[in-house]
Design an enzyme around this catalytic site. Structure first.
Site, PDB file in Angstrom:
ATOM      1  N   ASN A   1      31.826  11.330  59.185  1.00 45.62           N
ATOM      2  CA  ASN A   1      31.972  12.785  59.078  1.00 45.62           C
ATOM      3  C   ASN A   1      31.165  13.336  57.916  1.00 45.62           C
ATOM      4  O   ASN A   1      30.368  14.274  58.067  1.00 45.62           O
ATOM      5  CB  ASN A   1      33.444  13.166  58.884  1.00 45.62           C
ATOM      6  CG  ASN A   1      34.165  13.403  60.190  1.00 45.62           C
ATOM      7  OD1 ASN A   1      33.604  13.219  61.261  1.00 45.62           O
ATOM      8  ND2 ASN A   1      35.422  13.796  60.103  1.00 45.62           N
TER       9      ASN A   1
ATOM     10  N   TYR B   1      48.137   3.479  68.384  1.00 48.01           N
ATOM     11  CA  TYR B   1      47.253   2.485  67.772  1.00 48.01           C
ATOM     12  C   TYR B   1      48.024   1.579  66.816  1.00 48.01           C
ATOM     13  O   TYR B   1      47.967   0.346  66.924  1.00 48.01           O
ATOM     14  CB  TYR B   1      46.129   3.198  67.028  1.00 48.01           C
ATOM     15  CG  TYR B   1      45.080   2.286  66.430  1.00 48.01           C
ATOM     16  CD1 TYR B   1      44.178   1.609  67.243  1.00 48.01           C
ATOM     17  CD2 TYR B   1      44.981   2.113  65.056  1.00 48.01           C
ATOM     18  CE1 TYR B   1      43.208   0.777  66.696  1.00 48.01           C
ATOM     19  CE2 TYR B   1      44.015   1.285  64.499  1.00 48.01           C
ATOM     20  CZ  TYR B   1      43.136   0.618  65.318  1.00 48.01           C
ATOM     21  OH  TYR B   1      42.173  -0.205  64.777  1.00 48.01           O
TER      22      TYR B   1
ATOM     23  N   LYS C   1      48.828  -2.308  67.752  1.00 48.78           N
ATOM     24  CA  LYS C   1      48.283  -3.426  66.976  1.00 48.78           C
ATOM     25  C   LYS C   1      49.397  -4.301  66.414  1.00 48.78           C
ATOM     26  O   LYS C   1      49.249  -5.528  66.310  1.00 48.78           O
ATOM     27  CB  LYS C   1      47.398  -2.890  65.847  1.00 48.78           C
ATOM     28  CG  LYS C   1      46.071  -2.297  66.308  1.00 48.78           C
ATOM     29  CD  LYS C   1      45.098  -3.378  66.770  1.00 48.78           C
ATOM     30  CE  LYS C   1      43.699  -2.825  66.985  1.00 48.78           C
ATOM     31  NZ  LYS C   1      42.716  -3.864  67.333  1.00 48.78           N
TER      32      LYS C   1
END
Length: 320
Positions: free
Chosen positions: A199, A154, A158
């Protein structure tokens, strides 16, 4: 004839990749509310139809099921490239596909922007700063990223996408915008995306233990989704001389233990806090410098954490 009426006679065609996702779905609604047409592209790997179902009856809304790692051929005026799983659980589930989405997807979107002469905005991320050695993080900071770690698919994807955007801008004069998005929260988050806000809220509402990774002293800053979308739209509306990158986030810093305690208070939950080992390469602190966003876009967050959390808690409560 009024200006607003004239604008409605010739709305822009706005492509939003990842338009059924958390940020993308809010952006779809914001663009439609402004009177423009929206083409929502999503492959539903993490996006959800329920996020865009209320928009389906709008004649200015169109849904295309498509994976941006493959080329797409449309006629558009502006492009928001929001497509990519953004939570560690989701982007680490298929790291190769994450790389394809960020890198191949950027190339395909830039190719489309080049052909149509569209303005194109890349939803980049604070993750390009990695576990920062500079605090808070200005746009000039180049980051501290582990290219071979679990988060590299990731983070480096990016970073490569930003490189591609600027190379297309320099070589082909593509009109680019880059927003570096810091932690954002609000309705339409996944209950199981593994992000700290979702969460903590889900665990609190279920009466489960609140799991905090590390000693709870690591910090983050949280921007409510409507503020973030406003920043994206302001950036898109700037002239071609404004390319970014521009940080978008709320600079108010809070520790993970403080966040958990705030959510417990707002939910009235009696859940207990439990501490687990910190995942590899997890940043210990994050806070954006938003002076550039304030100066160039006239933007700063308006929703404070308590009010934003109340709205987010109500959303998760309705799902559960």
């Amino acid at each position: 004839m009024s200006q607003n009426f004239q604008e409605k006679l010739s709305p822009k065609r706005v492509l939003i990749t990842g338009g059924a996702g958390f940020l993308g779905s809010h952006l779809c609604r914001r663009i439609l509310d402004g009177g423009d047409e929206v083409i929502c592209v999503d492959n539903f790997s993490t996006g959800r139809r329920r996020h865009i179902t209320p928009l389906m009856d709008n004649p200015r809304f169109e849904l295309v099921r498509h994976d941006v790692s493959f080329p797409l051929y449309l006629e558009v005026d502006e492009i928001f490239n929001m497509a990519c799983p953004a939570s560690p659980i989701h982007y680490q589930n298929d790291p190769v596909q994450t790389i394809k989405t960020t890198v191949n997807g950027a190339m395909n979107i830039l190719g489309l922007a080049k052909r149509t002469n569209s303005k194109v905005l890349q939803a980049s991320t604070s993750e390009i700063y990695g576990d920062p050695l500079v605090h808070p993080q200005p746009e000039e900071y180049r980051g501290n990223v582990n290219p071979i770690g679990l988060r590299g698919c990731y983070d480096e994807g990016k970073r490569c996408a930003e490189t591609l955007f600027f190379d297309y801008h320099r070589q082909h004069q593509v009109r680019i915008k880059i927003a570096r998005i810091f932690n954002t929260y609000g309705p339409h988050m996944h209950p199981d995306d593994g992000r700290v806000v979702s969460n903590f809220i889900v665990q609190a509402l279920k009466g489960e233990e609140i799991t905090i990774y590390g000693d709870g002293g690591q910090t983050r800053c949280f921007c409510f989704v409507t503020d973030l979308v406003d920043g994206l739209c302001r950036l898109m509306d700037t002239g071609d001389d404004v390319t970014g990158p521009i940080n978008l986030g709320n600079p108010v810093e809070i520790s993970m233990t403080q966040l958990a305690e705030t959510i417990l208070e707002l939910t009235g939950s009696r859940s207990k806090l439990t501490y687990l080992s910190l995942p590899p390469d997890d940043p210990t602190q994050r806070r954006p410098v938003i002076a550039r966003a304030n100066e160039v876009l006239g933007w700063q967050p308006k929703v404070d954490l308590e009010n934003g959390l109340k709205e987010t808690i109500a959303y998760f409560d309705s799902l559960l």
